[in-house]
Design a protein around this motif. Structure first.
Motif, PDB file in Angstrom:
ATOM      1  N   CYS A  47      -4.343  -0.952   1.982  1.00  0.00           N
ATOM      2  CA  CYS A  47      -5.262   0.110   1.590  1.00  0.00           C
ATOM      3  C   CYS A  47      -4.478   1.176   0.832  1.00  0.00           C
ATOM      4  O   CYS A  47      -3.266   1.056   0.637  1.00  0.00           O
ATOM      5  N   SER A  51      -2.409   0.311  -2.809  1.00  0.00           N
ATOM      6  CA  SER A  51      -2.440  -0.818  -1.863  1.00  0.00           C
ATOM      7  C   SER A  51      -1.082  -1.040  -1.206  1.00  0.00           C
ATOM      8  O   SER A  51      -0.664  -2.174  -0.967  1.00  0.00           O
ATOM      9  N   CYS A  55      -4.239  -0.384   6.748  1.00  0.00           N
ATOM     10  CA  CYS A  55      -5.349   0.146   7.537  1.00  0.00           C
ATOM     11  C   CYS A  55      -5.874  -0.958   8.451  1.00  0.00           C
ATOM     12  O   CYS A  55      -5.666  -2.147   8.187  1.00  0.00           O
ATOM     13  N   GLN A  91     -12.664   2.629  11.873  1.00  0.00           N
ATOM     14  CA  GLN A  91     -11.257   2.532  11.479  1.00  0.00           C
ATOM     15  C   GLN A  91     -10.382   3.083  12.596  1.00  0.00           C
ATOM     16  O   GLN A  91     -10.648   4.152  13.145  1.00  0.00           O
ATOM     17  N   GLY A  95      -3.764   4.117   7.532  1.00  0.00           N
ATOM     18  CA  GLY A  95      -2.901   4.137   6.354  1.00  0.00           C
ATOM     19  C   GLY A  95      -1.416   4.174   6.652  1.00  0.00           C
ATOM     20  O   GLY A  95      -0.695   5.042   6.155  1.00  0.00           O
ATOM     21  N   THR A 160     -14.698  -4.273   3.410  1.00  0.00           N
ATOM     22  CA  THR A 160     -14.697  -2.911   3.934  1.00  0.00           C
ATOM     23  C   THR A 160     -15.673  -2.040   3.152  1.00  0.00           C
ATOM     24  O   THR A 160     -15.660  -2.023   1.925  1.00  0.00           O
ATOM     25  N   ALA A 168     -14.488   2.387   6.390  1.00  0.00           N
ATOM     26  CA  ALA A 168     -13.248   3.155   6.260  1.00  0.00           C
ATOM     27  C   ALA A 168     -13.550   4.644   6.336  1.00  0.00           C
ATOM     28  O   ALA A 168     -14.605   5.103   5.889  1.00  0.00           O
ATOM     29  N   TRP A 172      -9.544   6.926   3.228  1.00  0.00           N
ATOM     30  CA  TRP A 172      -9.011   5.579   3.015  1.00  0.00           C
ATOM     31  C   TRP A 172     -10.054   4.630   2.453  1.00  0.00           C
ATOM     32  O   TRP A 172      -9.814   3.422   2.373  1.00  0.00           O
ATOM     33  N   PRO A 174     -12.162   2.400  -0.031  1.00  0.00           N
ATOM     34  CA  PRO A 174     -11.813   1.761  -1.308  1.00  0.00           C
ATOM     35  C   PRO A 174     -12.416   2.532  -2.471  1.00  0.00           C
ATOM     36  O   PRO A 174     -13.574   2.941  -2.428  1.00  0.00           O
TER      37      PRO A 174
END
Length: 222
Positions: A47, A51, A55, A91, A95, A160, A168, A172, A174
């Motif tokens: 994540c 990337s 996570c 979550q 991270g 996600t 998330a 965090w 996407p």
């Protein structure tokens, strides 16, 4: 080129150090893992903007319902805005960043007591993930999670923040791909394209309509 004894010694040290640097690269822990107590399956994935972080999300719970038969919620979360969210899909690994020891470290959230802990995770053996959590920097405990490749009943399998997937936290989540977003938002073109420089053809003008002359009227005096 002449090499001095000092230069040669430094070069030798660099060559010796290369294997240790290669060994420090962390093994990718991505996958679905069953916690040591068997209460949850955690999906771990890359994540962050590049990337490079790790996570994790609770994608399966052994006991997904409360005593009233309703989906369990994260009511112990210190953030009041998250206390009504479903426990399934939340979550819990925040991270994590790679460190110099070939491991990932950062924060992990425990929904059972609503607390965050310092955590370090790493994988030394295929199919096993070591998880070490600490409170106050010295009260630590370790677990070994087992990788799972099958699907348990009720397990979330979607992407996600997508359909049938975990959620998330905002920091965090996407990020959408701008190129894809622009392509999706551009109007579609249909029909044939007129070649450049083509002469503009005007529609023929309609002939002026003739107005019929009024019929002669009889003279009333005749």
């Amino acid at each position: 080129m002449n090499w001095s004894p000092i230069t040669g010694a430094l070069a030798g040290l660099a060559l010796v150090a290369l294997p240790s640097l290669a060994q420090a690269a962390p093994r990718d822990p991505s996958g679905v893992w069953l916690t040591e107590d068997g209460k949850a399956r955690i999906r771990v994935e890359k994540c962050g903007a590049q990337s490079t972080n790790i996570c994790g999300y609770a994608v399966w719970l052994k006991v997904p319902l409360n005593d009233e038969g309703k989906p369990r919620v994260d009511f112990r979360n210190p953030d009041p805005k998250k206390q009504a969210r479903a426990s399934l899909g939340h979550q819990m690994i925040m991270g994590l960043k790679p460190n110099s020891e070939g491991k990932y470290e950062g924060k992990i959230y425990n929904a059972e007591n609503g607390k965050f802990y310092d955590v370090t995770i790493w994988s030394e053996a295929q199919g096993e993930l070591s998880v070490r959590g600490c409170m106050l920097g010295f009260l630590c405990g370790s677990q070994t999670w087992e990788q799972k490749t099958d699907l348990a009943q009720g397990q979330l399998t979607g992407p996600t923040n997508g359909a049938n997937g975990p959620r998330a936290d905002a920091e965090w989540a996407p990020k959408p791909n701008p190129a894809v977003a622009n392509a999706a938002g551009s109007p579609a073109t249909t029909g044939t394209t007129k070649p450049a420089g083509a002469a503009k053809t005007s529609a023929p003008k309609a002939a002026p309509s003739r107005t019929a002359a009024p019929a002669p009227q009889a003279d009333p005096d005749e």
